[in-house]
Design a protein around this motif. Structure first.
Motif, PDB file in Angstrom:
ATOM      1  N   VAL A 351     -11.286  12.497   3.466  1.00 51.13           N
ATOM      2  CA  VAL A 351     -11.818  13.175   2.290  1.00 51.13           C
ATOM      3  C   VAL A 351     -10.698  13.985   1.666  1.00 51.13           C
ATOM      4  CG1 VAL A 351     -13.344  15.013   1.474  1.00 51.13           C
ATOM      5  CG2 VAL A 351     -14.207  13.323   3.088  1.00 51.13           C
ATOM      6  N   ILE A 352     -10.559  13.917   0.344  1.00 49.39           N
ATOM      7  CA  ILE A 352      -9.661  14.804  -0.406  1.00 49.39           C
ATOM      8  C   ILE A 352     -10.517  15.543  -1.416  1.00 49.39           C
ATOM      9  CG2 ILE A 352      -7.697  14.962  -1.967  1.00 49.39           C
ATOM     10  CD1 ILE A 352      -6.591  12.425  -0.705  1.00 49.39           C
ATOM     11  N   THR A 353     -10.493  16.871  -1.358  1.00 54.25           N
ATOM     12  CA  THR A 353     -11.336  17.668  -2.246  1.00 54.25           C
ATOM     13  C   THR A 353     -10.496  18.750  -2.911  1.00 54.25           C
ATOM     14  OG1 THR A 353     -13.372  18.987  -2.381  1.00 54.25           O
ATOM     15  CG2 THR A 353     -12.019  19.278  -0.413  1.00 54.25           C
ATOM     16  N   GLY A 354     -10.960  19.196  -4.064  1.00 53.37           N
ATOM     17  CA  GLY A 354     -10.251  20.242  -4.805  1.00 53.37           C
ATOM     18  C   GLY A 354     -10.831  20.390  -6.190  1.00 53.37           C
ATOM     19  N   GLY A 355     -10.549  21.510  -6.830  1.00 55.82           N
ATOM     20  CA  GLY A 355     -11.078  21.792  -8.155  1.00 55.82           C
ATOM     21  C   GLY A 355     -10.232  21.187  -9.260  1.00 55.82           C
ATOM     22  N   PRO A 356     -10.453  21.608 -10.501  1.00 68.10           N
ATOM     23  CA  PRO A 356      -9.708  21.062 -11.630  1.00 68.10           C
ATOM     24  C   PRO A 356      -8.254  21.511 -11.618  1.00 68.10           C
ATOM     25  CG  PRO A 356     -11.071  22.909 -12.346  1.00 68.10           C
ATOM     26  CD  PRO A 356     -11.454  22.631 -10.923  1.00 68.10           C
ATOM     27  N   GLY A 357      -7.363  20.622 -12.086  1.00 60.49           N
ATOM     28  CA  GLY A 357      -5.968  20.991 -12.252  1.00 60.49           C
ATOM     29  C   GLY A 357      -5.138  20.995 -10.997  1.00 60.49           C
ATOM     30  N   VAL A 358      -5.669  20.473  -9.866  1.00 64.22           N
ATOM     31  CA  VAL A 358      -4.921  20.522  -8.608  1.00 64.22           C
ATOM     32  C   VAL A 358      -4.269  19.182  -8.277  1.00 64.22           C
ATOM     33  CG1 VAL A 358      -6.317  22.381  -7.641  1.00 64.22           C
ATOM     34  CG2 VAL A 358      -7.015  19.999  -7.262  1.00 64.22           C
ATOM     35  N   GLY A 359      -4.380  18.208  -9.167  1.00 61.96           N
ATOM     36  CA  GLY A 359      -3.620  16.980  -8.991  1.00 61.96           C
ATOM     37  C   GLY A 359      -4.326  15.846  -8.276  1.00 61.96           C
ATOM     38  N   LYS A 360      -5.666  15.816  -8.309  1.00 56.52           N
ATOM     39  CA  LYS A 360      -6.373  14.696  -7.671  1.00 56.52           C
ATOM     40  C   LYS A 360      -6.050  13.383  -8.374  1.00 56.52           C
ATOM     41  CE  LYS A 360     -10.652  16.219  -7.832  1.00 56.52           C
ATOM     42  NZ  LYS A 360     -10.496  17.521  -8.494  1.00 56.52           N
ATOM     43  N   THR A 361      -5.859  13.424  -9.690  1.00 58.99           N
ATOM     44  CA  THR A 361      -5.532  12.198 -10.428  1.00 58.99           C
ATOM     45  C   THR A 361      -4.173  11.650 -10.009  1.00 58.99           C
ATOM     46  OG1 THR A 361      -6.858  12.897 -12.331  1.00 58.99           O
ATOM     47  CG2 THR A 361      -5.192  11.208 -12.726  1.00 58.99           C
ATOM     48  N   THR A 362      -3.205  12.530  -9.839  1.00 57.81           N
ATOM     49  CA  THR A 362      -1.875  12.094  -9.374  1.00 57.81           C
ATOM     50  C   THR A 362      -1.969  11.454  -7.996  1.00 57.81           C
ATOM     51  OG1 THR A 362      -0.804  13.836 -10.656  1.00 57.81           O
ATOM     52  CG2 THR A 362       0.457  12.877  -8.838  1.00 57.81           C
ATOM     53  N   ILE A 363      -2.775  12.042  -7.130  1.00 54.72           N
ATOM     54  CA  ILE A 363      -2.973  11.480  -5.789  1.00 54.72           C
ATOM     55  C   ILE A 363      -3.559  10.083  -5.886  1.00 54.72           C
ATOM     56  CG2 ILE A 363      -4.497  11.678  -3.776  1.00 54.72           C
ATOM     57  CD1 ILE A 363      -3.851  14.608  -3.689  1.00 54.72           C
ATOM     58  N   LEU A 364      -4.550   9.914  -6.740  1.00 56.11           N
ATOM     59  CA  LEU A 364      -5.185   8.605  -6.894  1.00 56.11           C
ATOM     60  C   LEU A 364      -4.174   7.575  -7.406  1.00 56.11           C
ATOM     61  CD1 LEU A 364      -7.775   6.896  -6.845  1.00 56.11           C
ATOM     62  CD2 LEU A 364      -8.279   7.740  -9.158  1.00 56.11           C
ATOM     63  N   GLN A 365      -3.394   7.952  -8.428  1.00 55.73           N
ATOM     64  CA  GLN A 365      -2.381   7.038  -8.964  1.00 55.73           C
ATOM     65  C   GLN A 365      -1.378   6.628  -7.888  1.00 55.73           C
ATOM     66  OE1 GLN A 365      -0.822   9.644 -11.962  1.00 55.73           O
ATOM     67  NE2 GLN A 365      -2.103   8.806 -13.615  1.00 55.73           N
ATOM     68  N   THR A 366      -0.885   7.615  -7.141  1.00 54.29           N
ATOM     69  CA  THR A 366       0.130   7.339  -6.124  1.00 54.29           C
ATOM     70  C   THR A 366      -0.439   6.494  -4.991  1.00 54.29           C
ATOM     71  OG1 THR A 366       1.152   9.464  -6.662  1.00 54.29           O
ATOM     72  CG2 THR A 366       1.830   8.413  -4.601  1.00 54.29           C
ATOM     73  N   LEU A 367      -1.643   6.812  -4.561  1.00 52.79           N
ATOM     74  CA  LEU A 367      -2.262   6.067  -3.460  1.00 52.79           C
ATOM     75  C   LEU A 367      -2.432   4.596  -3.825  1.00 52.79           C
ATOM     76  CD1 LEU A 367      -3.675   6.101  -0.671  1.00 52.79           C
ATOM     77  CD2 LEU A 367      -5.820   6.518  -1.907  1.00 52.79           C
ATOM     78  N   VAL A 368      -2.944   4.333  -5.014  1.00 51.52           N
ATOM     79  CA  VAL A 368      -3.153   2.945  -5.431  1.00 51.52           C
ATOM     80  C   VAL A 368      -1.820   2.205  -5.490  1.00 51.52           C
ATOM     81  CG1 VAL A 368      -3.894   1.478  -7.353  1.00 51.52           C
ATOM     82  CG2 VAL A 368      -5.311   3.418  -6.641  1.00 51.52           C
ATOM     83  N   ARG A 369      -0.784   2.889  -5.992  1.00 56.06           N
ATOM     84  CA  ARG A 369       0.539   2.243  -6.079  1.00 56.06           C
ATOM     85  C   ARG A 369       1.071   1.881  -4.690  1.00 56.06           C
ATOM     86  NH1 ARG A 369       4.852   3.101 -10.420  1.00 56.06           N
ATOM     87  NH2 ARG A 369       6.576   1.849  -9.648  1.00 56.06           N
ATOM     88  N   VAL A 370       0.964   2.823  -3.745  1.00 50.23           N
ATOM     89  CA  VAL A 370       1.472   2.571  -2.386  1.00 50.23           C
ATOM     90  C   VAL A 370       0.702   1.433  -1.727  1.00 50.23           C
ATOM     91  CG1 VAL A 370       1.644   3.569  -0.066  1.00 50.23           C
ATOM     92  CG2 VAL A 370       2.365   4.906  -2.063  1.00 50.23           C
ATOM     93  N   LEU A 371      -0.606   1.439  -1.865  1.00 52.46           N
ATOM     94  CA  LEU A 371      -1.418   0.404  -1.228  1.00 52.46           C
ATOM     95  C   LEU A 371      -1.137  -0.968  -1.829  1.00 52.46           C
ATOM     96  CD1 LEU A 371      -4.801   2.347  -0.981  1.00 52.46           C
ATOM     97  CD2 LEU A 371      -3.305   1.728   0.919  1.00 52.46           C
ATOM     98  N   ARG A 372      -0.946  -1.023  -3.132  1.00 49.61           N
ATOM     99  CA  ARG A 372      -0.670  -2.316  -3.772  1.00 49.61           C
ATOM    100  C   ARG A 372       0.718  -2.829  -3.393  1.00 49.61           C
ATOM    101  NH1 ARG A 372      -3.096  -2.595  -9.903  1.00 49.61           N
ATOM    102  NH2 ARG A 372      -5.187  -3.270  -9.275  1.00 49.61           N
ATOM    103  N   GLU A 373       1.681  -1.931  -3.282  1.00 51.03           N
ATOM    104  CA  GLU A 373       3.019  -2.355  -2.859  1.00 51.03           C
ATOM    105  C   GLU A 373       3.003  -2.885  -1.432  1.00 51.03           C
ATOM    106  OE1 GLU A 373       5.629   0.919  -3.538  1.00 51.03           O
ATOM    107  OE2 GLU A 373       5.782   0.545  -5.709  1.00 51.03           O
ATOM    108  N   ALA A 374       2.006  -2.409  -0.646  1.00 52.57           N
ATOM    109  CA  ALA A 374       1.854  -2.920   0.717  1.00 52.57           C
ATOM    110  C   ALA A 374       0.983  -4.175   0.741  1.00 52.57           C
ATOM    111  CB  ALA A 374       1.236  -1.845   1.601  1.00 52.57           C
ATOM    112  N   GLU A 375       0.657  -4.693  -0.459  1.00 60.36           N
ATOM    113  CA  GLU A 375      -0.145  -5.914  -0.611  1.00 60.36           C
ATOM    114  C   GLU A 375      -1.524  -5.764   0.018  1.00 60.36           C
ATOM    115  OE1 GLU A 375       2.162  -9.195   0.838  1.00 60.36           O
ATOM    116  OE2 GLU A 375       3.533  -9.132  -0.879  1.00 60.36           O
ATOM    117  N   LEU A 376      -2.085  -4.570  -0.119  1.00 55.42           N
ATOM    118  CA  LEU A 376      -3.449  -4.320   0.328  1.00 55.42           C
ATOM    119  C   LEU A 376      -4.387  -4.363  -0.877  1.00 55.42           C
ATOM    120  CD1 LEU A 376      -2.839  -1.371   2.823  1.00 55.42           C
ATOM    121  CD2 LEU A 376      -3.320  -3.759   3.380  1.00 55.42           C
TER     122      LEU A 376
END
Length: 733
Positions: A351-376
């Protein structure tokens, strides 16, 4: 628009013509001629497939429509058996009875006269007196007449119990010739089996039939009804004492509650029969569940434990993968973000939780990029369409509502993706998890493939889901699910007073209310009473925001409110905002107490899998048909038709409750805060409302109401045991 006469009137006459009929919802426009009258009257409303020549008694209210003239809007009707030879001939010759046309009707009436219907009812053997009418033909006529007579008798019986015409038609269509027997045997089956009929209607029918206030059949149905209502308030179970007390109040006479003894007896019967399930928690408290909710919670805990026991799908060096992602995206992750991503990559469930402005969108972008580069393979989902759309915009990968991700099949009544046909994904990511209710959680968990990872994103400080459960908080507070809480606000977000105010509210601090120089994104407008607050809200939405910020008042501005009643409650705000933003002119019609007008902003109130629109979806009426009382709604490019009998799935959405806004973001939010909303002035409600605004938030009300809401961090308890089942481990689930 039509003007209604207050008092209902009753008219009897012969159905002369049917001008319009919608077979889907029985909406009919017809002409009725009263006995001896020179002119006909127009009747409109839900009517069965009536035949020309039928005698009717209709009750309703006359309205004067500016285009269609005088109309009697039918609230109830009763088919009357014609008693003259000519009336019988016209009735039978209309084709209402299978196998009888105009010629045979003429022959029957010529032979039996005014006794024709009595012959069909009581002496069908006399049909042999008609020349050239064979045995098989006679038997077919008798059977067809019996069916029609049963249908008419059922409608008459239901109308005598003051069931509205639309409900009565729906019941007879569903239950057919057995309607009267079933209603007499157990009227509460109406609430269980007939769409859009609830306990109150069934109870009124039962009382009209003489069912005693403390009759076991009423007690059993009442207890189940109350437990269902508590489920709608978010509870998965309810303590026995509270359930019995609430049921006694609901089943009372409106002045005093019912005696507890018959209620307690009904609970015992329900448990013994398996209609209710009793279970004691670790604290010894007895909870009563609807069986399906108990099974869902137990299954959810078991599947979450199974996921936790697995391995994460990402098998590489997580730290190195994140460093590469930072370099390629030219970004610098904070320590909190990096820790959260490492937890997501190295845990099968997190679980990743947090309020507005703490960078959840950046985390989502980065996570998807890493997983796709790993061909997942990555599957992205969210409870609402707007939340899914934001995921797509953030990642460039397709995200879907959970319903669409799991492919709900309306014909089969279930999701296509389940344990037997899981999702084709190595990692599933769900955003806005605070909105996730227990039933949808179970459906999602069933579809997670063995060996796949599962990540929940969301803000645990927002309001919980509308449906039963408090999934995100239970996952976090169990202590079993790896959790990362983001708290550091990004520099550029710190410049937003919306973000700053939201975090202050969440800490129990009153936000800064004095607007500084230049254009702001957070404003407070002091108004000491509801009347002046209403006038100010109308001015802000209609004039000030469009003039200063260039926003469309219907498309871009959403008024949120804590309650439905009062001057600045949702009901009155919708009436006033409709008049201000979409005044008379476009096609419109009345439906109950509401006026639907082309151009209106509306919201879907229930999940409708056939239409693929879900609770909370907002759209615009792009077509309104006055004749059959239907509308066409545009939900972000999806055009959906609503016939008259489905209009109760829609409500106006110029103003909506804060609860209904979950999962959505709006360019501008206007929120009234006044002492008249005292019982709903809560910190998490105010926090949720403020975080819905993307570019602008305006509070209108009193400082006292704002301070009450900020200080009040006592939220109503939701009775769930998911957290307890997770803490107990796999054996305890």
């Amino acid at each position: 628009m039509a003007e209604s006469v207050e008092e209902p009137v009753t008219r009897e006459g012969v159905l002369e013509r049917v001008l319009f009929r919608n077979e889907r919802n029985d909406w009919t426009v017809a002409r009725l001629r009263a006995e001896g009258a020179r002119s006909e009257i127009t009747i409109v409303g839900a009517l069965p497939a009536l035949a020309i020549g039928e005698h009717l008694r209709v009750t309703g209210r006359f309205v004067e429509h500016r285009r269609y003239g005088s109309q009697l809007q039918v609230e109830s009707f009763q088919p009357l058996t014609p008693d003259t030879a000519d009336g019988i001939r016209r009735f039978l010759g209309s084709g209402v009875i299978e196998g009888i046309g105009k010629k045979l009707a003429q022959r029957l009436v010529e032979h039996f006269g005014a006794e024709t219907l009595d012959v069909l009812d009581r002496c069908p053997e006399r049909l042999a007196e008609i020349p050239r009418l064979g045995r098989r033909k006679r038997e077919g006529l008798v059977e067809a007449w019996a069916r029609e007579r049963g249908r008419r008798d059922a409608l008459i019986y239901l109308m005598s119990l003051r069931i509205g015409s639309a409900h009565a038609i729906r019941i007879v269509r569903e239950w057919g010739s057995g309607t009267v027997a079933r209603v007499r045997a157990n009227p509460y089956e109406l609430a269980d089996e007939i769409d859009r009929i609830g306990f109150k209607t069934a109870d009124a029918v039962a009382r009209a039939q003489g069912v005693a206030r403390d009759a076991p059949i009423r007690m059993d149905a009442g207890v189940r009804h109350v437990l269902s209502e508590l489920q709608n308030e978010g509870h998965v179970y309810h303590p026995r004492e509270g359930l019995a007390r609430r049921a006694a109040e609901v089943l009372g006479d409106g002045v005093a509650p019912l005696d507890r003894e018959p209620v307690e007896a009904a609970i015992e019967r329900g448990v013994e029969a398996g209609r209710l399930l009793s279970e004691r928690g670790s604290d010894g408290e007895e909870g009563l569940f609807l069986p399906w909710l108990h099974a869902a919670e137990v299954e959810a805990a078991a599947r979450l434990h199974a996921t936790l026991a697995g391995r994460p799908p990402f098998r590489g060096d997580a730290a190195r993968a994140l460093a590469r992602a930072e370099a390629r995206q030219r970004l610098q992750l904070t320590e909190g973000q990096r820790e959260a991503l490492l937890r997501a990559l190295t845990s099968p469930l997190a679980v990743i939780t947090g309020g507005p402005g703490v960078g959840k969108t950046t985390i989502l972008q980065t996570l998807v990029r890493v997983l796709r580069e790993a061909e997942l393979r990555v599957a992205l989902g969210a409870p609402t369409g707007r939340a899914a759309q934001r995921m797509t915009e953030a990642t460039g990968a397709e995200a879907k509502t959970i319903h669409r991700l799991l492919k709900f099949n309306p014909e089969k009544g279930r999701f296509e993706h389940d344990a037997d046909q899981p999702l084709e994904a190595d990692q599933v990511v769900v955003d806005e998890t605070s909105m996730l209710e227990l039933g949808l959680l179970v459906a999602l968990l069933r579809a997670i493939p063995k060996g796949a990872g599962l990540l929940f994103l969301g803000d645990a400080d927002q309001l919980p889901s509308v449906g039963p459960g408090r999934v995100l908080r239970d996952l976090i507070e169990s202590g079993r699910v790896p959790t990362a809480r983001l708290t550091e606000i990004f520099r550029q977000q710190r410049e937003s007073r919306i973000v700053e105010s939201a975090h202050r509210i969440n800490r129990g601090e009153t936000p800064a209310l004095d607007a500084g120089p230049g254009e702001q994104d957070f404003y407070f407008v002091q108004r000491r009473d509801g009347v002046s607050a209403l006038a100010t809200i109308l001015e802000i939405v209609k004039d000030r925001i469009p003039a200063r910020f260039g926003m469309d008042p219907i498309r871009d501005v959403q008024v949120l409110t804590p309650m439905y009643r009062g001057e600045v409650g949702a009901d009155n705000l919708n009436r006033e905002l409709q008049a201000a933003l979409n005044p008379p002119g476009p096609p419109e019609f009345e439906f109950g107490e509401r006026l639907f007008r082309q151009g209106d902003r509306v919201m879907q109130l229930v999940n409708d899998y056939d239409k693929e629109v879900f609770n909370g979806d907002v759209g615009r009426i792009v077509g309104a048909n006055r004749i059959d009382r239907s509308v066409r709604v545009d939900f972000d490019g999806l055009l959906v038709e609503y016939p008259a009998e489905e209009l109760d799935e829609l409500t106006h959405a110029y103003a909506i409750s804060v609860h209904k806004s979950q999962g959505s973001e709006y360019p501008a939010v206007v929120l009234p805060l006044h002492e008249q909303h005292y019982v709903m002035l809560q910190r998490n409600l105010l926090y949720t409302a403020v975080t819905r605004g993307k570019r602008l938030v305006v509070l209108v009300g009193t400082r006292r109401a704002l301070e009450i809401a900020v200080r009040n961090d006592r939220t109503a308890r939701r009775y769930t045991r998911l957290m307890e089942r997770l803490r107990e481990g796999p054996g305890g689930a």
